[in-house]
Write an enzyme that holds these catalytic residues in place. Structure first.
Site, PDB file in Angstrom:
ATOM      1  CG  ASP A  44      -1.914  -1.094   1.221  1.00 45.45           C
ATOM      2  OD1 ASP A  44      -1.900  -1.878   0.244  1.00 45.45           O
ATOM      3  OD2 ASP A  44      -2.704  -1.186   2.175  1.00 45.45           O
ATOM      4  CB  ALA A  45       3.938   2.125   1.888  1.00 46.72           C
ATOM      5  CE  LYS A 132     -33.826  -8.269  -9.351  1.00 45.23           C
ATOM      6  NZ  LYS A 132     -33.760  -7.295  -8.247  1.00 45.23           N
ATOM      7  NE  ARG A 153     -34.538   0.850 -13.326  1.00 45.34           N
ATOM      8  CZ  ARG A 153     -35.808   0.882 -12.959  1.00 45.34           C
ATOM      9  NH1 ARG A 153     -36.133   1.483 -11.820  1.00 45.34           N
ATOM     10  NH2 ARG A 153     -36.741   0.357 -13.702  1.00 45.34           N
ATOM     11  CE  LYS A 306     -29.292  -9.715 -17.288  1.00 44.77           C
ATOM     12  NZ  LYS A 306     -28.130  -8.888 -16.968  1.00 44.77           N
ATOM     13  CE  LYS A 330     -37.863 -10.532  -5.534  1.00 43.94           C
ATOM     14  NZ  LYS A 330     -37.087  -9.407  -5.107  1.00 43.94           N
ATOM     15  CB  CYS A 427     -26.277 -16.467  39.224  1.00 44.34           C
ATOM     16  SG  CYS A 427     -25.254 -15.015  38.929  1.00 44.34           S
ATOM     17  CB  CYS A 442     -23.403 -11.918  35.176  1.00 45.91           C
ATOM     18  SG  CYS A 442     -23.328 -13.043  36.584  1.00 45.91           S
ATOM     19  CB  CYS A 448     -23.156 -16.970  36.874  1.00 44.06           C
ATOM     20  SG  CYS A 448     -24.490 -16.741  35.681  1.00 44.06           S
TER      21      CYS A 448
HETATM   22  S1  IVH Z   1     -30.375  -6.574 -15.913  1.00 44.42           S
HETATM   23  C1  IVH Z   1     -33.113  -5.108 -19.083  1.00 44.42           C
HETATM   24  N1  IVH Z   1     -28.971  -7.989 -14.226  1.00 44.42           N
HETATM   25  O1  IVH Z   1     -32.543  -5.481 -10.832  1.00 44.42           O
HETATM   26  C2  IVH Z   1     -32.538  -5.689 -17.866  1.00 44.42           C
HETATM   27  N2  IVH Z   1     -30.390  -6.308 -13.339  1.00 44.42           N
HETATM   28  O2  IVH Z   1     -35.513  -5.005 -11.892  1.00 44.42           O
HETATM   29  C3  IVH Z   1     -31.899  -4.680 -17.025  1.00 44.42           C
HETATM   30  N3  IVH Z   1     -30.274  -6.102 -10.884  1.00 44.42           N
HETATM   31  O3  IVH Z   1     -32.764  -2.130 -11.612  1.00 44.42           O
HETATM   32  C4  IVH Z   1     -31.376  -5.173 -15.718  1.00 44.42           C
HETATM   33  N4  IVH Z   1     -28.791  -7.680 -10.573  1.00 44.42           N
HETATM   34  O4  IVH Z   1     -30.736  -2.810 -10.330  1.00 44.42           O
HETATM   35  C5  IVH Z   1     -29.869  -7.000 -14.357  1.00 44.42           C
HETATM   36  N5  IVH Z   1     -27.626  -9.308 -12.855  1.00 44.42           N
HETATM   37  C6  IVH Z   1     -28.529  -8.325 -13.001  1.00 44.42           C
HETATM   38  C7  IVH Z   1     -29.027  -7.613 -11.895  1.00 44.42           C
HETATM   39  C8  IVH Z   1     -29.980  -6.616 -12.100  1.00 44.42           C
HETATM   40  C9  IVH Z   1     -29.541  -6.764  -9.991  1.00 44.42           C
HETATM   41  C10 IVH Z   1     -31.270  -5.048 -10.550  1.00 44.42           C
HETATM   42  C11 IVH Z   1     -31.075  -3.768 -11.294  1.00 44.42           C
HETATM   43  C12 IVH Z   1     -32.383  -3.428 -11.914  1.00 44.42           C
HETATM   44  C13 IVH Z   1     -33.313  -4.407 -11.284  1.00 44.42           C
HETATM   45  C14 IVH Z   1     -34.249  -4.890 -12.360  1.00 44.42           C
END
Ligand code: IVH
Length: 686
Positions: A44-45, A132, A153, A306, A330, A427, A442, A448
Site C-alpha cells: 500500500d505504501a 441478482k 436509474r 437472460k 427470487k 444467578c 454478570c 453463575c
Molecule cells: S439486468 C433489461 N442484471 O434489478 C434488464 N439487473 O428489476 C436490465 N439487478 O434495476 C437489468 N442484478 O438494479 C440485471 N444481474 C442483473 C441484476 C440486475 C440486480 C437489478 C437492477 C435493476 C433491477 C431490475
C-alpha cells in the site's frame, strides 16, 4: 480536455507529461489489482508514494490534470443538489418470478420458447445465468475509454448525476483497458459487501450512533450524498451486468461474451455466473446458488436469467417496460416483519448480558427465526424495541438474526420501554457496566450457572477439545440437576449418572462417554482455546503454544514474557496472566490433567528460550562497533524489546559515547547500565 490530448505523441521520458502518463498507467493497473482482483502486487505504501508523486506533478502542471486521473477519485465539491440526467437508452426493470421453487424457472423457459415459436422437440434455449445483486442500478458512461458520467436509474428515463461519488469507488475504473469506443455505457449494480456493512455498524455502535438497516439502503444513501468525501468512507463495490448506449464498439454476439469483454476492460464482473441449457440448466443454477447464498460476501435477492444470444433477445423484444428475454427468479426474503413476544436477557460465557427479542416465528433468509439479538442496552434503546412491537427482522449470511427497526405506527398503547436489569437474570449477582463499555456483565463468574454452561459448551465445541454430542440441552440437564458443577466433573461422569438423565437412552449415554474419551487426546492450542480466557481466540492459542511449547510455561509466564508472543498486546497479556494467577483456574487445569486430558508438548521457540526474552532495553550514545540499528536487531532477535525512553520498567540501559539524559535517568532510577561489551555478554553466544 480529454486524456488523449496530453497523451498525444512527442513526450520524452523526462517530460512531466510522459511521467504523468506512466503514473496513470501504474496507478490504474494497481488499483485494478487491489480493488477488483483482490490481488495487490505492491505494498500500500508504494501505491501511496506513486499517488503522491502524481498529485505533486499535477499541482506543478495543472494542464496535466484530467478527469480520469487516479487522483480525481476524491476531492469533488460538496453539491447543493444532484443534477438530472436523461438516459440515452432507458434503464429498464426485469420481470420478477416470485415462485421461489423450480417452477419459476420452468415457467420462464416455457414463455421464451413459446414466444420464439419453438416446438417440444426443438433444442433447449441457451441462457446466461447470473446473480441478482441487491444494491442500486448505475449507468457508467465511458467516452473514448474515460469515465465521463455516472447516473442513477431514477424512474428509468431520467436519473441523477452522481459522477463524483462514483469516482470514489475504487473498483470502478476511471479508464477502460483497451477500449477507445466513442461511447460505451456500462450498466451494473453498486452494492456494499456484508463485511463492510457489519464493520460500519460496529463503528456506529462503538460511537453510540444509529446503525444502518441493511447494505442496500446504506449503499443507496451513500450514492446520493452531496459530499463525495462522505461517500469515500463507505466502501462501496460494483458489478457490471449489461450495456446502455454504445457507439463505435462491436457488441459481442452473446451476453456471456459481453460480460467477458467488460471484465477484460477492467470492470468488476461477478464470477458466479454460468451459461445454462434450457429449463433444467436454470433450475440447477437457482438451486446451486441458493445453497451458497449465505456464504456469498454480499446480499442477493435472487438470480437473473437472460437469453444468451443477443439476436434472440432482439427477436423477443419488450413488453412495455420489461424485456421478454430476462427474468429475476427470487429467493426467500432476508427481511421480514414479525412481532416481539418478549425481551429476554441472555448470559454469555464471559458474563456478558445480551438482550434478545423472542419473536413470533417467521421465515426469513430461508430459515425459521424465533430469536433476534438486540446487541446491548444502548442499541435496544436507540431502536426502542418494546414487547408487542411489529419489527423488521433481518437474517443474511452467517450473521445472527437481528431486529433492524421498529414500525412505530403499529405500536400498541401502553407498551413499556425496555430497561436492562442490574442483576444477572440467572444467578442474581450484580450486573455492572464498566465505564466506556457497551455491555453489562454478570459478576457471578463460575458461581453463575449460565456462565458455567457456556464455558462448558465452549470447551466442548468443535474447535476446542470437540466433545461430540455435548450440546446445550444436555449441558442444561447436567448443570441444572447438579450432576456437573465444573468442567472436570464432565470427565468423571459414569454411564449410570448419564443414563439416569431424562430422555437419555443407554446408547446415547455410551456415545457421550465415547466422545469424552476421544476428547481426552487433544492438542495444546485446542485445550488453551477451550479454557475460554478472555481475548484468547484460536489464533492466539496457537501462537502461545508455538512460542512457549509447554502449558506450564504459559501458566507461569509474566506479562512481559507474554508480550513476546507475536500479536499479543498488553490487554491480551494481562488477561492471560490474570487468568492463570487465579487459584481456581489453575485448579481446573490440574484436575483436567488428572482426568486424563493430554496433548503433545514442544520445545519453546528460540526467542522464548533466551534469557533476554521480555526484557526491556534502552539504547543511548554511540557504541564502539555496533550501530543503533544493529544493536536493536540483535536484541530483538534475542526476544528483548527496545524502548525509546527510560522508566522504572526498563531492565537495562546500554550506554555509549556521549550518552546524555537517558543515562542520567537510568542512574537516578537505579536501572542497570551496560556498555557494548556488557551487552554482547548477555546476547546468545556472548
Ligand atoms: S439486468 C433489461 N442484471 O434489478 C434488464 N439487473 O428489476 C436490465 N439487478 O434495476 C437489468 N442484478 O438494479 C440485471 N444481474 C442483473 C441484476 C440486475 C440486480 C437489478 C437492477 C435493476 C433491477 C431490475
Amino acid at each position: 480536455m480529454t486524456t488523449l490530448d496530453f497523451f498525444s505523441a512527442g513526450a520524452a521520458p523526462d517530460d512531466p507529461a510522459f511521467r504523468a502518463r506512466e503514473l496513470h498507467r501504474l496507478l490504474h493497473h494497481h488499483a485494478h489489482r487491489y480493488y477488483v482482483l483482490d490481488a495487490p502486487e505492491i505494498p500500500d505504501a508504494e501505491y501511496d508514494r506513486l499517488f503522491r508523486e502524481l498529485q505533486a506533478l499535477e499541482a506543478a502542471h495543472p494542464e496535466l490534470l484530467t478527469p480520469d486521473s487516479p487522483t480525481q477519485r476524491v476531492g469533488g465539491k460538496v453539491l447543493d443538489s444532484l443534477t438530472p440526467v436523461r438516459h440515452a437508452v432507458p434503464m429498464l426493470s426485469i420481470e420478477t418470478e416470485t415462485d421461489t421453487t423450480a417452477q419459476g424457472a420452468q415457467d420462464f423457459d416455457a414463455r421464451v420458447r413459446k414466444a420464439l415459436g419453438l416446438q417440444d422437440g426443438d433444442a433447449p434455449v441457451e441462457y446466461a445465468a447470473e446473480l441478482k445483486f441487491d444494491g442500486l442500478a448505475m449507468s457508467l458512461r465511458y467516452e473514448l475509454g474515460a469515465l465521463v458520467q455516472a447516473a442513477t436509474r431514477g424512474d428509468g428515463e431520467t436519473g441523477e448525476d452522481v459522477t463524483q461519488n462514483v469516482r470514489t469507488i475504487g473498483q470502478i475504473p476511471l479508464r477502460l483497458k483497451g477500449c477507445e469506443a466513442a461511447v460505451l455505457e456500462v450498466r451494473g449494480e453498486v452494492y456494499m459487501r456484508r463485511d463492510d456493512f457489519e464493520a460500519l455498524n460496529e463503528k456506529q455502535r462503538a460511537k453510540g450512533e444509529k446503525t444502518f438497516i441493511n447494505p442496500r439502503n446504506t449503499a443507496a444513501g451513500a450514492i446520493r450524498q452531496l459530499d463525495p468525501a462522505l461517500v469515500a468512507q463507505r466502501r462501496l463495490s460494483f458489478f457490471a451486468y449489461g450495456l446502455g448506449e454504445v457507439q463505435g464498439w462491436p457488441v459481442p454476439a452473446t451476453h456471456a461474451r459481453l460480460l467477458d469483454a467488460l471484465q477484460a476492460m477492467g470492470l468488476p464482473v461477478c464470477a458466479e455466473r454460468a451459461v445454462a441449457e434450457g429449463a433444467a440448466g436454470l433450475v440447477a443454477f437457482h438451486s446451486a446458488i441458493g445453497e451458497r447464498r449465505d456464504a456469498l460476501p454480499f446480499d442477493i435477492d435472487g438470480v437473473v436469467y437472460k437469453v444468451n444470444a443477443l439476436a434472440l433477445q432482439q427477436q423477443l423484444g419488450f413488453k412495455t417496460r420489461e424485456p421478454r428475454w430476462a427474468v429475476a427468479h427470487k429467493y426467500p426474503a432476508q427481511e421480514m416483519l414479525t412481532t416481539v413476544q418478549a425481551i429476554e436477557v441472555q448470559v454469555g460465557r464471559t458474563g456478558k448480558l445480551t438482550p434478545v427479542a423472542k419473536l413470533a416465528p417467521v421465515f426469513v433468509g430461508g430459515v425459521t427465526v424465533t430469536n433476534a439479538t438486540l446487541h446491548n442496552e444502548d442499541e435496544a434503546r436507540r431502536k426502542d424495541v418494546r414487547v408487542g412491537d411489529t419489527v423488521i427482522v433481518r437474517r443474511a449470511g452467517d450473521v445472527i438474526p437481528e431486529v433492524v427497526a421498529v414500525l412505530p405506527e403499529k405500536r400498541q398503547t401502553g407498551a413499556e420501554v425496555f430497561t436492562m436489569p442490574h442483576a444477572c437474570p440467572v444467578c442474581g449477582s450484580v450486573a455492572v457496566r464498566e465505564e466506556g463499555e457497551a455491555d453489562y456483565r454478570c459478576t457471578g463468574g463460575l458461581f453463575c450457572s449460565a456462565q458455567r454452561k457456556q464455558a462448558m459448551l465452549h470447551f466442548a465445541s468443535r474447535r476446542a477439545v470437540d466433545i461430540e454430542g455435548l450440546g446445550d440441552k444436555l449441558v442444561d440437564q447436567l448443570v441444572d440437576s447438579g450432576v456437573v458443577k465444573t468442567l472436570p466433573d464432565l470427565y468423571r461422569l459414569g454411564l449410570t449418572a448419564l443414563a439416569a438423565l431424562d430422555r437419555m437412552a443407554d446408547k446415547s449415554a455410551q456415545n457421550i462417554l465415547d466422545a469424552l474419551e476421544k476428547s481426552r487426546q487433544t492438542t495444546l492450542p485446542r485445550f488453551l482455546y477451550g479454557l475460554g480466557i478472555r481475548h484468547v481466540g484460536e489464533a492466539t492459542a496457537k501462537a502461545l503454544a508455538r512460542h512457549f511449547g509447554k502449558l506450564d510455561a504459559i501458566m507461569d509466564a509474566g506479562e512481559d514474557q507474554l508480550l513476546q508472543v507475536p500479536d499479543v498486546g498488553p490487554i491480551v497479556a494481562q488477561s492471560i496472566h490474570t487468568f492463570f494467577q487465579q487459584a481456581h483456574n489453575r485448579e481446573v487445569v490440574e484436575q483436567l490433567r488428572a482426568c486424563g486430558l493430554r496433548w503433545e508438548e514442544g520445545e519453546p521457540s528460540p526467542a522464548a528460550q533466551s534469557p533476554l526474552a521480555g526484557k526491556t532495553f534502552v539504547l543511548t550514545g554511540t557504541l564502539p562497533t555496533l550501530s543503533r540499528d544493529e544493536a536493536r536487531e540483535l536484541l530483538e532477535a534475542a526476544g528483548a524489546k527496545v524502548a525509546g525512553s527510560v522508566s522504572k520498567k526498563t531492565d537495562y540501559v546500554v550506554a555509549g559515547e556521549e550518552a546524555g539524559s537517558k543515562l542520567d535517568k537510568a542512574l537516578e532510577l537505579g536501572v542497570a547500565v551496560l556498555d557494548e561489551a556488557g551487552l554482547r555478554a548477555l546476547l546468545p553466544g556472548g
